[in-house]
Design an enzyme around this catalytic site. Structure first.
Site, PDB file in Angstrom:
ATOM      1  N   GLU A 168       0.833  -1.201   0.000  1.00 16.98           N
ATOM      2  CA  GLU A 168       0.000   0.000   0.000  1.00 16.98           C
ATOM      3  C   GLU A 168       0.870   1.256   0.000  1.00 16.98           C
ATOM      4  O   GLU A 168       1.704   1.434   0.899  1.00 16.98           O
ATOM      5  CB  GLU A 168      -0.895   0.044   1.240  1.00 16.98           C
ATOM      6  CG  GLU A 168      -1.962  -1.030   1.292  1.00 16.98           C
ATOM      7  CD  GLU A 168      -2.832  -0.936   2.535  1.00 16.98           C
ATOM      8  OE1 GLU A 168      -3.992  -1.348   2.465  1.00 16.98           O
ATOM      9  OE2 GLU A 168      -2.345  -0.445   3.579  1.00 16.98           O
ATOM     10  N   CYS A 169       0.691   2.112  -0.960  1.00 15.81           N
ATOM     11  CA  CYS A 169       1.278   3.450  -1.003  1.00 15.81           C
ATOM     12  C   CYS A 169       2.801   3.408  -0.840  1.00 15.81           C
ATOM     13  O   CYS A 169       3.529   3.233  -1.815  1.00 15.81           O
ATOM     14  CB  CYS A 169       0.620   4.344   0.045  1.00 15.81           C
ATOM     15  SG  CYS A 169       0.852   6.102  -0.239  1.00 15.81           S
TER      16      CYS A 169
END
Length: 451
Positions: free
Chosen positions: A325-326
């Site tokens: 994630e990210c």
């Protein structure tokens, strides 16, 4: 006992006051369960540090009112008091009705609200401001006021007399203008608590200031004037682990909901922490979970850890399941550009990442799952959130697929998010596991080779 700490607008001092209250109340021997309204990783890192218990997030975009009450009650077990830090302004929500606002959470949980007022360059007008909030929504009980950024005793006296005269609400205390208990911030908010231990002195100074300037007895009396919320949910028993799942947890990668890690453990994963800055290689694991954080700040150290980067790239090429994630997406890129300099990342995925001075995506997301994949059912809707100043560039689109089409948010390019490559899912979307329980179960099954 429970209480919401809210404000008319962001940057009024909610986090400072909440941290100080937790520290001061702990000094009295109370066990405090901290909560943060809305999707956030940074403020909760400080609330966790202050309370000595994991901070939990409360969000009506992710949970129904019934689920929120059950989750809240379960998290409060063993605590004497729950303190909820609001987000933005008290009544700021997703629409004209203020759905998912701090006020909506307070109403759902039957919590009284203490309003923090930034008193800079204001005296009698503070009373008008408080009166407006007091009368705006009869379902919300504002029970007291705390003044922040007060200049001097004369300033405090005028504020206190005006508010108490025109609103009838007690002013519970006033914090002076002082930089000793200010935590520095950057583009996504405060600097995370785990990133720089030298900042922890600000927490101690905040607790001292609150203990000296806030009427804690009056505040506790307000918090105790509510009926107890109970939960019938039982603490789940962890099954024997079926897989070992490596989790990047260090100063560069700190953005993890406790609920996500717990969901993975409940699905049968033994979580193995990995330090991306110091560990020379991957431990023996069946899959990886690389959350968000600030890899750009530690880009030079990430680049210097050549052996770990090479092992991650090799593991991805050989089909190891990875959920990123990210910040995790950024680590899987070939290169990262930060402040005009390029840094080598793992090179596991065919794209580069560059940092921008402006947010590229910020807020709640709504994503449609398209195509078959091992993570989510095709056609399902995924709710999440994103906040990133980075963007993907030089993406070799012919070598990857995309899991999501974006209905709300920005993702990779405003149209898609969730890069699929072999057994990797990497995107800007942050997921909250209780909203999508299939996420943890499917990731564990994929790591076990059963999907």
């Amino acid at each position: 006992m429970r209480l919401v700490i809210a404000a008319p607008h962001g940057r009024s001092g909610k986090t400072t006051v909440t941290l100080g209250l937790i520290s001061a109340l702990r000094q009295r021997g109370l066990v405090i369960q901290p909560f943060k309204k809305g999707p956030d990783f940074i403020d909760p890192s400080w609330l966790t540090l202050a309370a000595g218990r994991p901070c939990r997030n409360l969000d009506l975009y992710f949970l129904s009112p019934e689920q929120l009450r059950s989750h809240f009650s379960a998290c409060c077990r063993g605590a004497d008091m729950a303190l909820i830090e609001g987000a933005m302004g008290l009544f700021d929500g997703l629409d004209l009705e203020g759905s998912n606002s701090t006020a909506a959470v307070a109403g759902t949980l039957g919590c009284p609200v203490v309003l923090v007022i930034d008193a800079v360059r204001m005296t009698r007008s503070a009373a008008a401001l408080v009166q407006g909030f007091q009368n705006f929504d009869p379902r919300v009980k504002i029970a007291g006021v705390i003044l922040n950024q007060v200049a001097r005793p004369r300033h405090e006296d005028m504020l206190r007399r005006s508010i108490e005269h025109y609103t009838g609400l007690p002013v519970l205390g006033a914090l002076p203008k002082k930089r000793d208990f200010l935590i520095p911030d950057r583009h996504l908010g405060l600097i995370p608590a785990a990133e720089n231990e030298s900042l922890h002195t600000a927490l101690a100074a905040t607790g001292t200031a609150v203990g000296a300037n806030i009427d804690l007895d009056a505040l506790l009396a307000i918090a105790s004037q509510v009926p107890e919320l109970t939960s019938s949910a039982e603490t789940p028993q962890l099954p024997p682990p079926r897989v070992h799942l490596g989790v990047f947890q260090d100063r560069a990668f700190t953005f993890y909901y406790p609920e996500n890690l717990e969901a993975l453990a409940q699905a049968g994963a033994a979580l193995v922490p990995i330090n991306s800055l110091e560990d020379a290689g991957l431990p023996i694991v069946d899959g990886l979970y690389i959350g968000g954080g600030f890899p750009e700040v530690f880009a030079a150290r990430l680049e210097a850890n050549v052996t770990l980067r090479r092992e991650v790239k090799k593991a991805v090429a050989e089909g190891m399941p990875v959920y990123a994630e990210c910040g995790g997406l950024m680590y899987l890129a070939r290169r990262l550009n930060y402040k005009g300099r390029w840094y080598e990342m793992s090179g596991a995925l065919p794209f580069d990442v560059t940092m921008s001075s402006r947010p590229q995506g910020h807020g709640y997301t709504r994503l449609l799952v398209e195509g078959e994949n091992p993570f989510f059912s095709q056609g399902s809707i995924i709710k999440g959130h994103e906040f990133h100043n980075s963007r993907v560039i030089n993406l070799e689109r012919t070598n990857v697929k995309f899991l999501y089409s974006v209905q709300r948010g920005f993702g990779i390019d405003g149209r898609v998010d969730g890069i699929l490559y072999k057994h990797v899912l990497a995107g800007y979307n942050h997921i909250y596991a209780p909203t999508h329980p299939e996420w943890a179960a499917n990731l564990v099954m994929l790591a076990a080779g059963k999907r």
